[in-house]
Design a protein around this motif. Structure first.
Motif, PDB file in Angstrom:
ATOM      1  N   THR A  30       0.847  -1.200   0.000  1.00 39.60           N
ATOM      2  CA  THR A  30       0.000   0.000   0.000  1.00 39.60           C
ATOM      3  C   THR A  30       0.881   1.247   0.000  1.00 39.60           C
ATOM      4  OG1 THR A  30      -1.715  -1.184   1.209  1.00 39.60           O
ATOM      5  CG2 THR A  30      -1.840   1.210   1.238  1.00 39.60           C
ATOM      6  N   GLU A  31       1.918   1.222   0.824  1.00 42.05           N
ATOM      7  CA  GLU A  31       2.850   2.359   0.883  1.00 42.05           C
ATOM      8  C   GLU A  31       3.581   2.525  -0.446  1.00 42.05           C
ATOM      9  OE1 GLU A  31       4.258   5.669   2.484  1.00 42.05           O
ATOM     10  OE2 GLU A  31       2.834   4.378   3.509  1.00 42.05           O
ATOM     11  N   LYS A  34       1.369   4.140  -3.036  1.00 41.96           N
ATOM     12  CA  LYS A  34       1.204   5.576  -2.796  1.00 41.96           C
ATOM     13  C   LYS A  34       2.428   6.341  -3.303  1.00 41.96           C
ATOM     14  CE  LYS A  34      -1.703   5.237   1.296  1.00 41.96           C
ATOM     15  NZ  LYS A  34      -1.699   5.341   2.763  1.00 41.96           N
ATOM     16  N   SER A  37       2.636   6.324  -7.164  1.00 36.78           N
ATOM     17  CA  SER A  37       1.659   7.171  -7.851  1.00 36.78           C
ATOM     18  C   SER A  37       2.117   8.625  -7.895  1.00 36.78           C
ATOM     19  CB  SER A  37       0.290   7.069  -7.182  1.00 36.78           C
ATOM     20  OG  SER A  37       0.359   7.580  -5.867  1.00 36.78           O
ATOM     21  N   LYS A  38       3.067   8.987  -7.052  1.00 35.42           N
ATOM     22  CA  LYS A  38       3.555  10.362  -7.037  1.00 35.42           C
ATOM     23  C   LYS A  38       4.597  10.602  -8.125  1.00 35.42           C
ATOM     24  CE  LYS A  38       2.842  10.799  -2.092  1.00 35.42           C
ATOM     25  NZ  LYS A  38       3.489  10.710  -0.783  1.00 35.42           N
TER      26      LYS A  38
END
Length: 149
Positions: A30-31, A34, A37-38
């Protein structure tokens, strides 16, 4: 702590460790998603996110299985004993110790090998509801129940 309680505690700890590992892996994915996606853009980014999502689904499925296993173990009271074999019975047959609970890896407690088996397995199914002295045969192997705790 009795031999049966040691076995039960060991399997509980094994399943809890599995749950913790899966939760850590899911949190890490999950991390990563995230953070990913940046930075990235384009098809590579979409593919990477999609692969992470698929992996997360697999881990969630394994986590659910481990949680279900823990729920079964939580139902067992290792301090109880019965004359008839039921979920949670520790059975000695042909010198082999069988823990009727779940299909889990063979372990060694106090120098004694113990096999955990599911009541739904062929051997577990034959054992359920039987008493000391009961004998039966599976795959040309004869079994005699010597003790139940």
């Amino acid at each position: 702590m009795t031999f049966k309680q040691k076995i039960h505690q060991y399997y509980l700890q094994q399943v809890q460790d599995k749950i913790d590992v899966f939760r850590d892996m899911i949190a890490s994915l999950t991390e990563d998603s995230k953070n990913d996606s940046k930075g990235s853009a384009g098809d590579k980014h979409e593919t990477a996110l999609s692969m992470m999502h698929i992996e997360q689904e697999k881990l969630n499925h394994k986590l659910k299985e481990a949680i279900d296993q823990k729920a079964v173990l939580d139902k067992i009271d290792p301090a109880s004993a019965s004359n008839k074999i039921a979920l949670g019975s520790l059975v000695q047959a042909n010198g082999i110790y069988l823990y009727v609970s779940l299909a889990l890896p063979k372990i060694n407690i106090d120098g004694i090998n113990v096999i955990a088996l599911s009541p739904q397995s062929p051997l577990g199914n034959k054992l359920m509801g039987t008493e000391v002295g009961f004998s039966f045969e599976i795959n040309t192997t004869k079994y005699l129940i010597e003790s139940i705790s």
